[in-house]
Write a protein that holds these residues in place. Structure first.
Motif, PDB file in Angstrom:
ATOM      1  N   GLY A   1      56.587  45.286  44.724  1.00  0.00           N
ATOM      2  CA  GLY A   1      56.014  43.960  44.948  1.00  0.00           C
ATOM      3  C   GLY A   1      55.284  43.865  46.271  1.00  0.00           C
ATOM      4  O   GLY A   1      54.174  43.336  46.353  1.00  0.00           O
ATOM      5  N   LEU A   2      55.896  44.407  47.326  1.00  0.00           N
ATOM      6  CA  LEU A   2      55.244  44.418  48.638  1.00  0.00           C
ATOM      7  C   LEU A   2      53.960  45.233  48.593  1.00  0.00           C
ATOM      8  O   LEU A   2      52.919  44.799  49.106  1.00  0.00           O
ATOM      9  CB  LEU A   2      56.198  45.007  49.683  1.00  0.00           C
ATOM     10  CG  LEU A   2      55.603  45.278  51.067  1.00  0.00           C
ATOM     11  CD1 LEU A   2      55.114  43.986  51.701  1.00  0.00           C
ATOM     12  CD2 LEU A   2      56.629  45.977  51.961  1.00  0.00           C
ATOM     13  N   ALA A   3      54.030  46.415  47.975  1.00  0.00           N
ATOM     14  CA  ALA A   3      52.845  47.277  47.897  1.00  0.00           C
ATOM     15  C   ALA A   3      51.713  46.588  47.136  1.00  0.00           C
ATOM     16  O   ALA A   3      50.553  46.631  47.557  1.00  0.00           O
ATOM     17  CB  ALA A   3      53.209  48.602  47.229  1.00  0.00           C
ATOM     18  N   MET A   4      52.047  45.920  46.025  1.00  0.00           N
ATOM     19  CA  MET A   4      51.007  45.240  45.262  1.00  0.00           C
ATOM     20  C   MET A   4      50.465  44.037  46.029  1.00  0.00           C
ATOM     21  O   MET A   4      49.277  43.718  45.937  1.00  0.00           O
ATOM     22  CB  MET A   4      51.546  44.800  43.905  1.00  0.00           C
ATOM     23  CG  MET A   4      50.484  44.222  42.990  1.00  0.00           C
ATOM     24  SD  MET A   4      49.149  45.396  42.601  1.00  0.00           S
ATOM     25  CE  MET A   4      49.991  46.442  41.419  1.00  0.00           C
ATOM     26  N   GLY A   5      51.316  43.376  46.805  1.00  0.00           N
ATOM     27  CA  GLY A   5      50.837  42.276  47.630  1.00  0.00           C
ATOM     28  C   GLY A   5      49.805  42.742  48.645  1.00  0.00           C
ATOM     29  O   GLY A   5      48.798  42.075  48.887  1.00  0.00           O
ATOM     30  N   ILE A   6      50.055  43.935  49.229  1.00  0.00           N
ATOM     31  CA  ILE A   6      49.081  44.508  50.167  1.00  0.00           C
ATOM     32  C   ILE A   6      47.788  44.841  49.440  1.00  0.00           C
ATOM     33  O   ILE A   6      46.686  44.539  49.915  1.00  0.00           O
ATOM     34  CB  ILE A   6      49.669  45.760  50.836  1.00  0.00           C
ATOM     35  CG1 ILE A   6      50.859  45.368  51.724  1.00  0.00           C
ATOM     36  CG2 ILE A   6      48.604  46.490  51.654  1.00  0.00           C
ATOM     37  CD1 ILE A   6      51.630  46.549  52.274  1.00  0.00           C
ATOM     38  N   ARG A   7      47.912  45.439  48.258  1.00  0.00           N
ATOM     39  CA  ARG A   7      46.722  45.796  47.489  1.00  0.00           C
ATOM     40  C   ARG A   7      45.918  44.557  47.112  1.00  0.00           C
ATOM     41  O   ARG A   7      44.683  44.572  47.081  1.00  0.00           O
ATOM     42  CB  ARG A   7      47.148  46.571  46.246  1.00  0.00           C
ATOM     43  CG  ARG A   7      46.004  47.035  45.350  1.00  0.00           C
ATOM     44  CD  ARG A   7      45.825  46.069  44.220  1.00  0.00           C
ATOM     45  NE  ARG A   7      44.827  46.511  43.259  1.00  0.00           N
ATOM     46  CZ  ARG A   7      44.369  45.754  42.285  1.00  0.00           C
ATOM     47  NH1 ARG A   7      44.814  44.507  42.150  1.00  0.00           N
ATOM     48  NH2 ARG A   7      43.468  46.203  41.433  1.00  0.00           N
ATOM     49  N   GLN A   8      46.593  43.429  46.863  1.00  0.00           N
ATOM     50  CA  GLN A   8      45.907  42.207  46.469  1.00  0.00           C
ATOM     51  C   GLN A   8      45.107  41.582  47.612  1.00  0.00           C
ATOM     52  O   GLN A   8      44.331  40.660  47.396  1.00  0.00           O
ATOM     53  CB  GLN A   8      46.910  41.190  45.924  1.00  0.00           C
ATOM     54  CG  GLN A   8      47.532  41.570  44.587  1.00  0.00           C
ATOM     55  CD  GLN A   8      46.516  41.631  43.470  1.00  0.00           C
ATOM     56  OE1 GLN A   8      46.052  42.695  43.083  1.00  0.00           O
ATOM     57  NE2 GLN A   8      46.144  40.487  42.936  1.00  0.00           N
ATOM     58  N   MET A   9      45.305  42.079  48.842  1.00  0.00           N
ATOM     59  CA  MET A   9      44.492  41.615  49.960  1.00  0.00           C
ATOM     60  C   MET A   9      43.064  42.148  49.888  1.00  0.00           C
ATOM     61  O   MET A   9      42.190  41.702  50.627  1.00  0.00           O
ATOM     62  CB  MET A   9      45.109  42.055  51.286  1.00  0.00           C
ATOM     63  CG  MET A   9      46.405  41.362  51.652  1.00  0.00           C
ATOM     64  SD  MET A   9      47.032  41.921  53.256  1.00  0.00           S
ATOM     65  CE  MET A   9      45.753  41.294  54.365  1.00  0.00           C
ATOM     66  N   ALA A  10      42.844  43.110  48.998  1.00  0.00           N
ATOM     67  CA  ALA A  10      41.551  43.789  48.966  1.00  0.00           C
ATOM     68  C   ALA A  10      40.394  42.836  48.705  1.00  0.00           C
ATOM     69  O   ALA A  10      39.326  42.962  49.317  1.00  0.00           O
ATOM     70  CB  ALA A  10      41.570  44.893  47.903  1.00  0.00           C
ATOM     71  N   GLN A  11      40.591  41.890  47.775  1.00  0.00           N
ATOM     72  CA  GLN A  11      39.483  40.993  47.448  1.00  0.00           C
ATOM     73  C   GLN A  11      39.037  40.149  48.635  1.00  0.00           C
ATOM     74  O   GLN A  11      37.835  40.145  48.963  1.00  0.00           O
ATOM     75  CB  GLN A  11      39.835  40.109  46.259  1.00  0.00           C
ATOM     76  CG  GLN A  11      38.655  39.221  45.836  1.00  0.00           C
ATOM     77  CD  GLN A  11      38.999  38.312  44.677  1.00  0.00           C
ATOM     78  OE1 GLN A  11      40.134  37.866  44.538  1.00  0.00           O
ATOM     79  NE2 GLN A  11      38.030  38.007  43.842  1.00  0.00           N
ATOM     80  N   PRO A  12      39.947  39.423  49.311  1.00  0.00           N
ATOM     81  CA  PRO A  12      39.464  38.664  50.473  1.00  0.00           C
ATOM     82  C   PRO A  12      38.905  39.545  51.572  1.00  0.00           C
ATOM     83  O   PRO A  12      37.969  39.136  52.269  1.00  0.00           O
ATOM     84  CB  PRO A  12      40.718  37.904  50.945  1.00  0.00           C
ATOM     85  CG  PRO A  12      41.873  38.554  50.289  1.00  0.00           C
ATOM     86  CD  PRO A  12      41.360  39.128  49.013  1.00  0.00           C
ATOM     87  N   VAL A  13      39.431  40.764  51.727  1.00  0.00           N
ATOM     88  CA  VAL A  13      38.880  41.677  52.734  1.00  0.00           C
ATOM     89  C   VAL A  13      37.452  42.063  52.364  1.00  0.00           C
ATOM     90  O   VAL A  13      36.538  42.050  53.201  1.00  0.00           O
ATOM     91  CB  VAL A  13      39.763  42.934  52.876  1.00  0.00           C
ATOM     92  CG1 VAL A  13      39.047  44.002  53.696  1.00  0.00           C
ATOM     93  CG2 VAL A  13      41.092  42.576  53.532  1.00  0.00           C
ATOM     94  N   GLY A  14      37.245  42.416  51.092  1.00  0.00           N
ATOM     95  CA  GLY A  14      35.902  42.797  50.645  1.00  0.00           C
ATOM     96  C   GLY A  14      34.918  41.651  50.739  1.00  0.00           C
ATOM     97  O   GLY A  14      33.775  41.821  51.188  1.00  0.00           O
ATOM     98  N   VAL A  15      35.348  40.469  50.322  1.00  0.00           N
ATOM     99  CA  VAL A  15      34.472  39.295  50.408  1.00  0.00           C
ATOM    100  C   VAL A  15      34.166  38.977  51.871  1.00  0.00           C
ATOM    101  O   VAL A  15      33.028  38.636  52.222  1.00  0.00           O
ATOM    102  CB  VAL A  15      35.120  38.092  49.705  1.00  0.00           C
ATOM    103  CG1 VAL A  15      34.293  36.826  49.936  1.00  0.00           C
ATOM    104  CG2 VAL A  15      35.251  38.361  48.214  1.00  0.00           C
ATOM    105  N   GLY A  16      35.171  39.108  52.736  1.00  0.00           N
ATOM    106  CA  GLY A  16      34.951  38.855  54.160  1.00  0.00           C
ATOM    107  C   GLY A  16      33.957  39.818  54.762  1.00  0.00           C
ATOM    108  O   GLY A  16      33.082  39.422  55.554  1.00  0.00           O
ATOM    109  N   LEU A  17      34.073  41.114  54.385  1.00  0.00           N
ATOM    110  CA  LEU A  17      33.122  42.107  54.878  1.00  0.00           C
ATOM    111  C   LEU A  17      31.707  41.764  54.442  1.00  0.00           C
ATOM    112  O   LEU A  17      30.751  41.829  55.239  1.00  0.00           O
ATOM    113  CB  LEU A  17      33.511  43.501  54.371  1.00  0.00           C
ATOM    114  CG  LEU A  17      32.537  44.641  54.687  1.00  0.00           C
ATOM    115  CD1 LEU A  17      32.397  44.836  56.188  1.00  0.00           C
ATOM    116  CD2 LEU A  17      32.990  45.936  54.014  1.00  0.00           C
ATOM    117  N   ALA A  18      31.565  41.378  53.177  1.00  0.00           N
ATOM    118  CA  ALA A  18      30.237  41.008  52.679  1.00  0.00           C
ATOM    119  C   ALA A  18      29.713  39.756  53.381  1.00  0.00           C
ATOM    120  O   ALA A  18      28.524  39.662  53.713  1.00  0.00           O
ATOM    121  CB  ALA A  18      30.292  40.781  51.169  1.00  0.00           C
ATOM    122  N   ALA A  19      30.613  38.806  53.638  1.00  0.00           N
ATOM    123  CA  ALA A  19      30.192  37.541  54.239  1.00  0.00           C
ATOM    124  C   ALA A  19      29.619  37.717  55.640  1.00  0.00           C
ATOM    125  O   ALA A  19      28.674  37.026  56.027  1.00  0.00           O
ATOM    126  CB  ALA A  19      31.372  36.570  54.278  1.00  0.00           C
TER     127      ALA A  19
END
Length: 397
Positions: free
Chosen positions: A140-158
């Motif tokens: 669960g913890l590992a998947m929670g970390i992986r789920q951060m990918a979308q906001p990180v990617g969107v933030g990088l693009a922004a």
């Protein structure tokens, strides 16, 4: 042929390395899929596209994702995670590179569509890498970390795409996504190993959808919880500016802060599921919290209380906390030969619902106002509470 190793035969460094690479691959996908949205001003000003035409171009990769999620899930089930990640990321790089050569809006939309179609590979494949290589008490913890990918990617693009388009031109801005995809593909080639799976037989690969309603109910819960999530994501800034009188800069800062809080909320939800030994009990708690928070936001917004802004930040965190829980539960239940397709179905339902929320909510706000929108959004997680199949959840130990 997939390269397989038993989970106990790899070290902790390799396991966390694969989590990092899987998260990076998902973030690279997010840059490709969501990055074109930040090109809309440049497409309008420099290429003379109408806002509608620019919006169609920006939406093209999202359409590519929605149409191929289940197909990529089938590839993951049949050929393995490593193959899907490499094929998808390399395809993203090729299509994204072709987009930089586009000389018309049609060509640009087509190339971005194919970039999104290829980028969809990471949704199921990177999630499966996490689920397979981490034990249940840390999954669960590992998947929670992986789920951060979308906001990180969107933030990088922004923070990069619009600036590059303004200073260096649209073609240069479009280079970011294929460049990140190539780096991610190299990282996958160096680090990711296909997790082991049993021999494929009728016994080891039964259709989980014929067993019971467990997966269908989780899909339904996730679809219902997407509604308040995208209501807040889409309209928080507009609400702060129009109803609260904030400046666009201040409102943007508040929204960005809430996204950061939401990213860490996903990790907290995953860790909680590990601690209590259940994905679905925390998922139901999230649904209850989302309904309560959105209801409180509606009331305080209607009363014009300042605490409504704080509740908006809390709502942003709560309404995204379910993603990793549901994703992990689906993968654990579907098994090695079906989880790719099951995760594809899960994401497709969420994407379709997310696409419907902005226009429908946009029709409601002028008629009834933002408090009513928030109240309507609170009804969806309330419906989800009873749908969570807690009684059917298998033992995670």
């Amino acid at each position: 042929m997939s390269t397989t190793t038993h989970p106990h035969d790899i070290g902790e460094l390799r396991r966390w390395g694969m989590l990092a690479v899987g998260t990076f691959a998902q973030a690279a996908s997010a840059v490709s899929v969501h990055g074109p949205a930040f090109l809309i001003p440049a497409l309008h000003d420099r290429l003379g596209l109408s806002l509608f035409e620019a919006g169609v171009v920006a939406a093209a990769p999202m359409l590519g994702v929605m149409l191929t999620l289940v197909l990529w899930g089938l590839v993951v089930d049949r050929r393995g995670e490593r193959f899907a990640l490499l094929a998808g990321l390399l395809g993203t790089a090729v299509a994204g590179g072709a987009a930089t050569l586009a000389d018309s809006a049609l060509w640009l939309a087509l190339t971005l569509f194919f970039a999104g179609a290829a980028a969809a590979s990471t949704n199921a494949a990177s999630g499966r890498v996490v689920v397979a290589w981490f034990p249940p008490d840390r999954r669960g913890l590992a998947m929670g970390i992986r789920q951060m990918a979308q906001p990180v990617g969107v933030g990088l693009a922004a923070i990069t795409v619009a600036v590059l388009a303004d200073q260096q031109g649209i073609s240069t801005a479009l280079l970011l996504a294929p460049a990140v995809a190539l780096v991610a593909a190299l990282a996958v080639a160096l680090v990711v190993i296909d997790p082991p799976r049993p021999e494929r037989t009728a016994t080891t690969a039964p259709n989980p959808y014929r067993r019971d309603s467990y997966l269908a109910r989780i899909h339904g819960v996730s679809t219902l919880l997407v509604v308040p999530q995208f209501v807040v994501w889409t309209f928080a800034l507009v609400w702060l500016v129009q109803d609260r009188g904030w400046s666009p800069a201040a409102a943007g800062t508040a929204v960005a802060t809430s996204q950061v809080v939401g990213a860490f909320g996903r990790i907290a939800a995953g860790q909680l599921s590990d601690m209590v030994g259940s994905r679905l009990r925390p998922l139901r708690w999230v649904a209850v919290a989302a309904a309560a928070t959105m209801g409180a936001l509606a009331l305080t917004a209607w009363l014009d209380w300042g605490v409504a802004v704080l509740l908006m930040v809390v709502a942003t965190a709560v309404t995204v906390a379910d993603n990793g829980l549901a994703f992990t539960a689906v993968a654990e239940r579907a098994g090695a030969f079906w989880s790719g397709r099951a995760l594809g179905i899960q994401n497709t339902a969420q994407f379709l619902t997310a696409a419907a929320v902005p226009p429908l909510a946009g029709l409601l706000v002028p008629l009834a106002g933002f408090p009513t929108l928030f109240l309507v959004a609170a009804a969806f997680p309330l419906l989800a509470v009873a749908l969570v199949p807690v009684a059917q959840e298998p033992d995670l130990s």
